[in-house]
Design a protein around this motif. Sequence first.
Motif, PDB file in Angstrom:
ATOM      1  N   MET A  52      51.847 -14.669  -3.393  1.00  0.00           N
ATOM      2  CA  MET A  52      52.054 -15.782  -4.306  1.00  0.00           C
ATOM      3  C   MET A  52      53.366 -15.638  -5.091  1.00  0.00           C
ATOM      4  SD  MET A  52      49.449 -17.223  -7.200  1.00  0.00           S
ATOM      5  CE  MET A  52      49.421 -15.687  -8.081  1.00  0.00           C
ATOM      6  N   LEU A  53      53.698 -14.432  -5.554  1.00  0.00           N
ATOM      7  CA  LEU A  53      54.850 -14.268  -6.429  1.00  0.00           C
ATOM      8  C   LEU A  53      56.126 -13.847  -5.706  1.00  0.00           C
ATOM      9  CD1 LEU A  53      53.227 -12.507  -9.511  1.00  0.00           C
ATOM     10  CD2 LEU A  53      53.776 -14.919  -9.237  1.00  0.00           C
ATOM     11  N   VAL A  54      56.026 -13.000  -4.720  1.00  0.00           N
ATOM     12  CA  VAL A  54      57.225 -12.438  -4.101  1.00  0.00           C
ATOM     13  C   VAL A  54      57.656 -13.233  -2.875  1.00  0.00           C
ATOM     14  CG1 VAL A  54      58.199 -10.363  -3.040  1.00  0.00           C
ATOM     15  CG2 VAL A  54      56.700 -10.155  -5.008  1.00  0.00           C
ATOM     16  N   MET A  55      56.741 -13.568  -2.014  1.00  0.00           N
ATOM     17  CA  MET A  55      57.108 -14.237  -0.762  1.00  0.00           C
ATOM     18  C   MET A  55      57.625 -15.658  -0.987  1.00  0.00           C
ATOM     19  SD  MET A  55      56.645 -11.918   1.471  1.00  0.00           S
ATOM     20  CE  MET A  55      56.549 -12.649   3.067  1.00  0.00           C
ATOM     21  N   ARG A  56      57.163 -16.306  -2.049  1.00  0.00           N
ATOM     22  CA  ARG A  56      57.573 -17.688  -2.311  1.00  0.00           C
ATOM     23  C   ARG A  56      58.699 -17.792  -3.330  1.00  0.00           C
ATOM     24  NH1 ARG A  56      51.455 -20.026  -2.680  1.00  0.00           N
ATOM     25  NH2 ARG A  56      50.896 -19.592  -0.527  1.00  0.00           N
TER      26      ARG A  56
ATOM     27  N   THR B 220      62.497 -17.613  -4.907  1.00  0.00           N
ATOM     28  CA  THR B 220      63.862 -17.873  -4.446  1.00  0.00           C
ATOM     29  C   THR B 220      64.875 -17.037  -5.204  1.00  0.00           C
ATOM     30  OG1 THR B 220      64.009 -19.726  -5.998  1.00  0.00           O
ATOM     31  CG2 THR B 220      63.317 -20.216  -3.737  1.00  0.00           C
ATOM     32  N   SER B 221      64.498 -16.505  -6.354  1.00  0.00           N
ATOM     33  CA  SER B 221      65.413 -15.720  -7.182  1.00  0.00           C
ATOM     34  C   SER B 221      65.083 -14.236  -7.053  1.00  0.00           C
ATOM     35  CB  SER B 221      65.278 -16.156  -8.643  1.00  0.00           C
ATOM     36  OG  SER B 221      65.977 -15.270  -9.480  1.00  0.00           O
ATOM     37  N   ILE B 222      66.112 -13.418  -7.085  1.00  0.00           N
ATOM     38  CA  ILE B 222      65.919 -11.976  -7.003  1.00  0.00           C
ATOM     39  C   ILE B 222      65.211 -11.452  -8.261  1.00  0.00           C
ATOM     40  CG2 ILE B 222      68.166 -11.369  -7.978  1.00  0.00           C
ATOM     41  CD1 ILE B 222      66.459  -9.504  -5.131  1.00  0.00           C
ATOM     42  N   TRP B 223      65.401 -12.119  -9.380  1.00  0.00           N
ATOM     43  CA  TRP B 223      64.752 -11.714 -10.616  1.00  0.00           C
ATOM     44  C   TRP B 223      63.250 -11.973 -10.552  1.00  0.00           C
ATOM     45  CZ3 TRP B 223      67.749  -8.622 -13.070  1.00  0.00           C
ATOM     46  CH2 TRP B 223      69.126  -8.804 -13.019  1.00  0.00           C
ATOM     47  N   LEU B 224      62.876 -13.068  -9.940  1.00  0.00           N
ATOM     48  CA  LEU B 224      61.442 -13.356  -9.783  1.00  0.00           C
ATOM     49  C   LEU B 224      60.783 -12.390  -8.792  1.00  0.00           C
ATOM     50  CD1 LEU B 224      61.379 -17.265  -9.789  1.00  0.00           C
ATOM     51  CD2 LEU B 224      60.696 -15.700 -11.610  1.00  0.00           C
ATOM     52  N   VAL B 225      61.556 -11.958  -7.787  1.00  0.00           N
ATOM     53  CA  VAL B 225      61.031 -10.965  -6.837  1.00  0.00           C
ATOM     54  C   VAL B 225      60.777  -9.649  -7.564  1.00  0.00           C
ATOM     55  CG1 VAL B 225      61.596  -9.579  -4.806  1.00  0.00           C
ATOM     56  CG2 VAL B 225      62.052 -12.022  -4.804  1.00  0.00           C
ATOM     57  N   GLY B 226      61.722  -9.205  -8.393  1.00  0.00           N
ATOM     58  CA  GLY B 226      61.537  -7.973  -9.169  1.00  0.00           C
ATOM     59  C   GLY B 226      60.355  -8.067 -10.116  1.00  0.00           C
ATOM     60  N   LEU B 227      60.221  -9.221 -10.792  1.00  0.00           N
ATOM     61  CA  LEU B 227      59.087  -9.433 -11.683  1.00  0.00           C
ATOM     62  C   LEU B 227      57.776  -9.453 -10.891  1.00  0.00           C
ATOM     63  CD1 LEU B 227      58.102 -10.059 -14.550  1.00  0.00           C
ATOM     64  CD2 LEU B 227      58.368 -12.491 -13.982  1.00  0.00           C
ATOM     65  N   GLY B 228      57.784 -10.056  -9.703  1.00  0.00           N
ATOM     66  CA  GLY B 228      56.588 -10.099  -8.859  1.00  0.00           C
ATOM     67  C   GLY B 228      56.152  -8.718  -8.408  1.00  0.00           C
ATOM     68  N   ILE B 229      57.121  -7.855  -8.097  1.00  0.00           N
ATOM     69  CA  ILE B 229      56.777  -6.491  -7.674  1.00  0.00           C
ATOM     70  C   ILE B 229      56.185  -5.712  -8.841  1.00  0.00           C
ATOM     71  CG2 ILE B 229      57.785  -4.309  -6.908  1.00  0.00           C
ATOM     72  CD1 ILE B 229      59.591  -5.941  -5.061  1.00  0.00           C
ATOM     73  N   VAL B 230      56.726  -5.898 -10.035  1.00  0.00           N
ATOM     74  CA  VAL B 230      56.171  -5.233 -11.218  1.00  0.00           C
ATOM     75  C   VAL B 230      54.740  -5.714 -11.464  1.00  0.00           C
ATOM     76  CG1 VAL B 230      56.386  -5.037 -13.730  1.00  0.00           C
ATOM     77  CG2 VAL B 230      58.397  -4.772 -12.278  1.00  0.00           C
ATOM     78  N   VAL B 231      54.506  -7.029 -11.324  1.00  0.00           N
ATOM     79  CA  VAL B 231      53.149  -7.563 -11.497  1.00  0.00           C
ATOM     80  C   VAL B 231      52.214  -7.014 -10.418  1.00  0.00           C
ATOM     81  CG1 VAL B 231      51.782  -9.686 -11.441  1.00  0.00           C
ATOM     82  CG2 VAL B 231      53.913  -9.629 -12.725  1.00  0.00           C
ATOM     83  N   CYS B 232      52.707  -6.876  -9.191  1.00  0.00           N
ATOM     84  CA  CYS B 232      51.881  -6.305  -8.112  1.00  0.00           C
ATOM     85  C   CYS B 232      51.483  -4.866  -8.420  1.00  0.00           C
ATOM     86  CB  CYS B 232      52.623  -6.354  -6.785  1.00  0.00           C
ATOM     87  SG  CYS B 232      52.752  -7.999  -6.082  1.00  0.00           S
ATOM     88  N   ILE B 233      52.408  -4.083  -8.960  1.00  0.00           N
ATOM     89  CA  ILE B 233      52.100  -2.698  -9.320  1.00  0.00           C
ATOM     90  C   ILE B 233      51.056  -2.663 -10.439  1.00  0.00           C
ATOM     91  CG2 ILE B 233      53.066  -0.602 -10.351  1.00  0.00           C
ATOM     92  CD1 ILE B 233      55.648  -1.225  -8.783  1.00  0.00           C
ATOM     93  N   MET B 234      51.188  -3.568 -11.401  1.00  0.00           N
ATOM     94  CA  MET B 234      50.209  -3.624 -12.488  1.00  0.00           C
ATOM     95  C   MET B 234      48.827  -4.027 -11.972  1.00  0.00           C
ATOM     96  SD  MET B 234      52.629  -5.307 -15.448  1.00  0.00           S
ATOM     97  CE  MET B 234      51.252  -5.867 -16.379  1.00  0.00           C
ATOM     98  N   VAL B 235      48.794  -5.013 -11.068  1.00  0.00           N
ATOM     99  CA  VAL B 235      47.503  -5.444 -10.501  1.00  0.00           C
ATOM    100  C   VAL B 235      46.870  -4.306  -9.706  1.00  0.00           C
ATOM    101  CG1 VAL B 235      46.463  -6.989  -8.793  1.00  0.00           C
ATOM    102  CG2 VAL B 235      48.022  -7.904 -10.505  1.00  0.00           C
ATOM    103  N   GLN B 236      47.670  -3.601  -8.901  1.00  0.00           N
ATOM    104  CA  GLN B 236      47.128  -2.498  -8.111  1.00  0.00           C
ATOM    105  C   GLN B 236      46.625  -1.377  -9.010  1.00  0.00           C
ATOM    106  OE1 GLN B 236      46.636  -2.638  -4.791  1.00  0.00           O
ATOM    107  NE2 GLN B 236      45.511  -0.744  -5.030  1.00  0.00           N
ATOM    108  N   SER B 237      47.337  -1.079 -10.087  1.00  0.00           N
ATOM    109  CA  SER B 237      46.885  -0.057 -11.030  1.00  0.00           C
ATOM    110  C   SER B 237      45.567  -0.447 -11.678  1.00  0.00           C
ATOM    111  CB  SER B 237      47.946   0.168 -12.111  1.00  0.00           C
ATOM    112  OG  SER B 237      49.133   0.634 -11.538  1.00  0.00           O
ATOM    113  N   PHE B 238      45.432  -1.714 -12.041  1.00  0.00           N
ATOM    114  CA  PHE B 238      44.184  -2.186 -12.637  1.00  0.00           C
ATOM    115  C   PHE B 238      43.030  -2.102 -11.631  1.00  0.00           C
ATOM    116  CE2 PHE B 238      41.204  -5.691 -13.440  1.00  0.00           C
ATOM    117  CZ  PHE B 238      40.732  -5.293 -14.677  1.00  0.00           C
ATOM    118  N   VAL B 239      43.280  -2.512 -10.400  1.00  0.00           N
ATOM    119  CA  VAL B 239      42.224  -2.467  -9.374  1.00  0.00           C
ATOM    120  C   VAL B 239      41.794  -1.029  -9.114  1.00  0.00           C
ATOM    121  CG1 VAL B 239      41.753  -2.887  -6.924  1.00  0.00           C
ATOM    122  CG2 VAL B 239      42.843  -4.645  -8.297  1.00  0.00           C
ATOM    123  N   TRP B 240      42.754  -0.083  -9.026  1.00  0.00           N
ATOM    124  CA  TRP B 240      42.406   1.322  -8.817  1.00  0.00           C
ATOM    125  C   TRP B 240      41.628   1.874  -9.997  1.00  0.00           C
ATOM    126  CZ3 TRP B 240      42.059   3.823  -4.558  1.00  0.00           C
ATOM    127  CH2 TRP B 240      42.901   3.543  -3.495  1.00  0.00           C
ATOM    128  N   ALA B 241      42.020   1.491 -11.218  1.00  0.00           N
ATOM    129  CA  ALA B 241      41.300   1.971 -12.400  1.00  0.00           C
ATOM    130  C   ALA B 241      39.855   1.482 -12.400  1.00  0.00           C
ATOM    131  CB  ALA B 241      42.022   1.511 -13.676  1.00  0.00           C
TER     132      ALA B 241
END
Length: 152
Positions: A97-101, A103-124
Amino acid sequence: KLRVVDSDLGFKCHLEEGVDIIRSGVGALVRVKQSLHESSASMVTSREVLDGDGSGEVKAYGVSPTFCASLLHEIFYLLEFIILMACFIPTFEVFQMLVMRSTSIWLVGLGIVVCIMVQSFVWAVFLRTLQALARTTLSIPLYSTLLNFNYW
């Protein structure tokens, strides 16, 4: 009282109370109900269980109780692996939803940070649930798992 003299015992074999194993071998996942003294069945395999009728014969059974226990463990390990792999689904959906769609490199970086946060929450959540399940099945109080300073 158990007595084992010059004998080999296999992995997770079960010996009944009062059994003597003298110069004999017992295979893995075997339940022994009767004493073995230099018996002709020097190596009892996992599909054979000694019967307690006093005859001293090795009688074959279809499945030993310890085999059923190990099969149950393997089913639980498979179920845990499936749940572990399902933990990646939320992160993958957020990534799509956030990275593949984006168009800006800044949104891709923000999407990866959000993905890491989501994965950390799911693992916790997953590890906390696994810890709570283990604690309730083993009857361990909460403070011993959170404050275990005697590990070393």
